[in-house]
Scaffold this motif. Structure first.
Motif, PDB file in Angstrom:
ATOM      1  N   ASN A  74      -0.472 -45.301 -39.454  1.00 16.15           N
ATOM      2  CA  ASN A  74      -0.435 -43.724 -39.249  1.00 16.15           C
ATOM      3  C   ASN A  74       0.610 -42.961 -40.289  1.00 16.15           C
ATOM      4  O   ASN A  74       0.594 -41.852 -40.340  1.00 16.15           O
ATOM      5  N   LYS A  75       1.056 -43.705 -41.411  1.00 14.39           N
ATOM      6  CA  LYS A  75       1.945 -43.228 -42.291  1.00 14.39           C
ATOM      7  C   LYS A  75       1.137 -43.043 -43.679  1.00 14.39           C
ATOM      8  O   LYS A  75       1.660 -42.586 -44.907  1.00 14.39           O
ATOM      9  N   ARG A  76       0.127 -43.544 -43.616  1.00 12.12           N
ATOM     10  CA  ARG A  76      -0.530 -43.543 -45.155  1.00 12.12           C
ATOM     11  C   ARG A  76      -1.519 -42.610 -45.321  1.00 12.12           C
ATOM     12  O   ARG A  76      -2.148 -41.923 -44.450  1.00 12.12           O
ATOM     13  N   PRO A  77      -1.851 -42.042 -46.547  1.00  4.24           N
ATOM     14  CA  PRO A  77      -2.765 -41.102 -46.740  1.00  4.24           C
ATOM     15  C   PRO A  77      -4.001 -41.320 -46.709  1.00  4.24           C
ATOM     16  O   PRO A  77      -4.997 -41.168 -47.608  1.00  4.24           O
ATOM     17  N   THR A  78      -4.428 -42.268 -45.631  1.00  2.00           N
ATOM     18  CA  THR A  78      -5.521 -42.915 -45.437  1.00  2.00           C
ATOM     19  C   THR A  78      -6.278 -42.655 -44.262  1.00  2.00           C
ATOM     20  O   THR A  78      -5.530 -42.330 -43.188  1.00  2.00           O
ATOM     21  N   ALA A  79      -7.868 -42.534 -44.156  1.00  2.00           N
ATOM     22  CA  ALA A  79      -8.421 -42.471 -42.672  1.00  2.00           C
ATOM     23  C   ALA A  79      -9.390 -43.501 -42.906  1.00  2.00           C
ATOM     24  O   ALA A  79     -10.187 -43.917 -43.859  1.00  2.00           O
ATOM     25  N   LEU A  80      -9.589 -44.127 -41.762  1.00  2.00           N
ATOM     26  CA  LEU A  80     -10.684 -45.316 -41.644  1.00  2.00           C
ATOM     27  C   LEU A  80     -11.844 -45.158 -40.605  1.00  2.00           C
ATOM     28  O   LEU A  80     -11.609 -44.710 -39.557  1.00  2.00           O
ATOM     29  N   VAL A 151      -7.663 -34.728 -41.246  1.00  2.00           N
ATOM     30  CA  VAL A 151      -6.293 -35.035 -41.404  1.00  2.00           C
ATOM     31  C   VAL A 151      -6.205 -34.765 -42.862  1.00  2.00           C
ATOM     32  O   VAL A 151      -5.077 -35.136 -43.358  1.00  2.00           O
ATOM     33  N   GLU A 152      -7.136 -34.585 -43.553  1.00  5.50           N
ATOM     34  CA  GLU A 152      -7.289 -34.486 -45.150  1.00  5.50           C
ATOM     35  C   GLU A 152      -6.756 -35.606 -45.711  1.00  5.50           C
ATOM     36  O   GLU A 152      -5.690 -35.407 -46.537  1.00  5.50           O
ATOM     37  N   PRO A 153      -7.144 -36.647 -45.471  1.00  8.99           N
ATOM     38  CA  PRO A 153      -6.494 -37.801 -46.193  1.00  8.99           C
ATOM     39  C   PRO A 153      -7.041 -37.899 -47.616  1.00  8.99           C
ATOM     40  O   PRO A 153      -7.763 -36.993 -48.080  1.00  8.99           O
ATOM     41  N   LYS A 154      -6.162 -38.450 -48.598  1.00  9.01           N
ATOM     42  CA  LYS A 154      -6.547 -38.844 -49.818  1.00  9.01           C
ATOM     43  C   LYS A 154      -7.614 -39.840 -50.138  1.00  9.01           C
ATOM     44  O   LYS A 154      -7.968 -40.000 -51.247  1.00  9.01           O
ATOM     45  N   VAL A 155      -7.742 -40.760 -49.122  1.00 12.25           N
ATOM     46  CA  VAL A 155      -8.428 -41.833 -49.309  1.00 12.25           C
ATOM     47  C   VAL A 155      -9.209 -42.094 -48.117  1.00 12.25           C
ATOM     48  O   VAL A 155      -8.589 -42.191 -46.953  1.00 12.25           O
ATOM     49  N   LEU A 156     -10.562 -42.122 -48.093  1.00  7.45           N
ATOM     50  CA  LEU A 156     -11.340 -42.365 -46.817  1.00  7.45           C
ATOM     51  C   LEU A 156     -11.832 -43.907 -47.030  1.00  7.45           C
ATOM     52  O   LEU A 156     -12.566 -44.066 -48.108  1.00  7.45           O
ATOM     53  N   LEU A 157     -11.654 -44.730 -45.994  1.00  9.70           N
ATOM     54  CA  LEU A 157     -12.231 -46.263 -45.886  1.00  9.70           C
ATOM     55  C   LEU A 157     -13.198 -46.216 -45.308  1.00  9.70           C
ATOM     56  O   LEU A 157     -13.172 -45.952 -43.865  1.00  9.70           O
ATOM     57  N   LEU A 158     -14.439 -46.782 -45.476  1.00 13.21           N
ATOM     58  CA  LEU A 158     -15.214 -46.972 -44.468  1.00 13.21           C
ATOM     59  C   LEU A 158     -16.058 -48.565 -44.432  1.00 13.21           C
ATOM     60  O   LEU A 158     -16.356 -49.044 -45.329  1.00 13.21           O
ATOM     61  N   ASP A 159     -15.956 -48.947 -43.330  1.00 15.36           N
ATOM     62  CA  ASP A 159     -16.289 -50.271 -42.869  1.00 15.36           C
ATOM     63  C   ASP A 159     -17.787 -50.487 -42.446  1.00 15.36           C
ATOM     64  O   ASP A 159     -17.975 -50.307 -41.276  1.00 15.36           O
TER      65      ASP A 159
END
Length: 365
Positions: A74-80, A151-159
């Motif tokens: 929750n503190k990283r600039p990522t969304a999964l 949430v305007e992430p800098k990195v989007l992770l897609l599994d």
């Protein structure tokens, strides 16, 4: 805004088992980067390490040059985006998209504004009041993307987000995902075992096998110049021709097989010596039925066993004189009425369309 992501000597162990081992890769900001490999190769483990759901046993994860050690998801600039999407069935589409903003204390008016902006981005304007069950599979996929982007992430992770969709929808969503990524211009890191997804969407791909990286590069580089027999047979189809090196001619090597001699390209990082056990690879689309005016470096005699009609292609399955199997593909526009099961024909292929590598395990073994 996008961010670089770097894995520096990252290993993840469970007891004595290495789920990922000594992984070094840098994903550039704004890049669509895919980890490609079979089930159990460690690609999802790496995604969890980037997102913060799994701490590396060794090494570091850096995002925007900042060490993520001890920093929670929750503190990283990522969304999964999970494989099953995890949308809330009792919420409307807009509520699903804005949920993370509500958790962060964003006002109702701002949440509504942001949800409407994202609905426009994913081409679902005016459908914010619908429930999740009223959406198609592709629409649900786009809502999951919008929720992650809220949430305007800098990195989007897609599994492996497209794995549950049917073929046609999967193909359409590849295009849509790539278009969305270009519009928002953030870093996408995508996990898949589907080579078609990786090759059509990615700027670069990393091919994984048993927890380790086998090759990283642009899609056409990996496809045309595989560094290992595993990559050669996992990324696209390939026909292996086993033998020994009998000659070196500049950047090409000659291989002696049970069915004859063939000339193929050597990879500059995988130099071979005379006498080395090796495999020459030639793809089905690089094998041709010679016409009178054709001239090929290599000729190969085959006995036709069967063929399959695939719309734009006809795929022929044959055997060499040694009994080894081989496949070649012919565009449907070419007349192949003279070829039938049981017939013997000669095929040709150019050395520039074949690669020779040191003998090792194939992806199909």
């Amino acid at each position: 805004m996008s961010a670089d992501v770097e894995l520096s000597d990252v290993s993840v162990t469970f007891g004595s088992f290495y789920a990922a081992k000594n992984v070094n890769v840098k994903v550039n900001g704004g890049e669509f980067f895919s980890f490609l490999g079979p089930s159990g190769c460690g690609k999802t483990t790496l995604l969890r390490a980037i997102s913060g759901f799994q701490e590396p046993s060794e090494g570091k994860v850096l995002i925007d040059n900042k060490d993520m050690s001890g920093i929670g998801p929750n503190k990283r600039p990522t969304a999964l985006i999970f494989q099953n999407l995890a949308l809330f069935p009792l919420m409307s589409v807009s509520e699903n998209i804005a949920f993370s903003l509500e958790v962060r204390g964003v006002s109702k008016e701002e949440r509504k504004k942001r949800a409407d902006e994202l609905l426009e981005l994913i081409a679902l304007e005016g459908q914010g009041e619908k429930k999740v069950h009223q959406l198609s599979g592709g629409q649900k996929q786009r809502v999951a993307i919008a929720r992650a982007l809220a949430v305007e992430p800098k990195v989007l992770l897609l599994d492996e987000p497209l794995s549950a969709l049917d073929l046609k929808l999967r193909q359409r969503m590849r295009t849509e995902l790539r278009e969305i990524q270009k519009r928002v211009n953030i870093t996408f890191i995508y996990i898949t075992h589907d080579q078609g997804e990786a090759l059509t969407m990615s700027d670069r791909i990393a091919v994984m096998n048993e927890g380790e990286l086998e090759q990283i590069g642009k899609c056409d580089e990996v496809y045309n110049n595989p560094l290992t027999p595993f990559v050669a047979t996992f990324v696209g189809e390939n026909n292996p021709l086993y033998g020994k090196v009998t000659g070196i001619k500049g950047d090409k090597a000659q291989i002696e097989t049970a069915d004859g001699q063939y000339l193929a390209m050597m990879n500059e990082t995988k130099k071979l010596n005379i006498g080395d056990e090796s495999i020459a690879f030639v793809r089905p689309e690089s094998l041709f039925i010679p016409r009178d005016d054709d001239s090929f470096d290599n000729k190969i005699d085959v006995n036709i066993e069967s063929f399959e009609f695939e719309g734009n292609l006809k795929n022929f399955y044959a055997r060499l004189q040694s009994g080894a199997k081989i496949k070649f593909s012919v565009p449907n526009a070419i007349d192949t009425s003279s070829i039938s099961s049981g017939s013997s024909i000669a095929l040709g292929f150019d050395s520039s369309k074949s690669v020779i590598l040191p003998k090792a395990s194939l992806a199909i073994d």
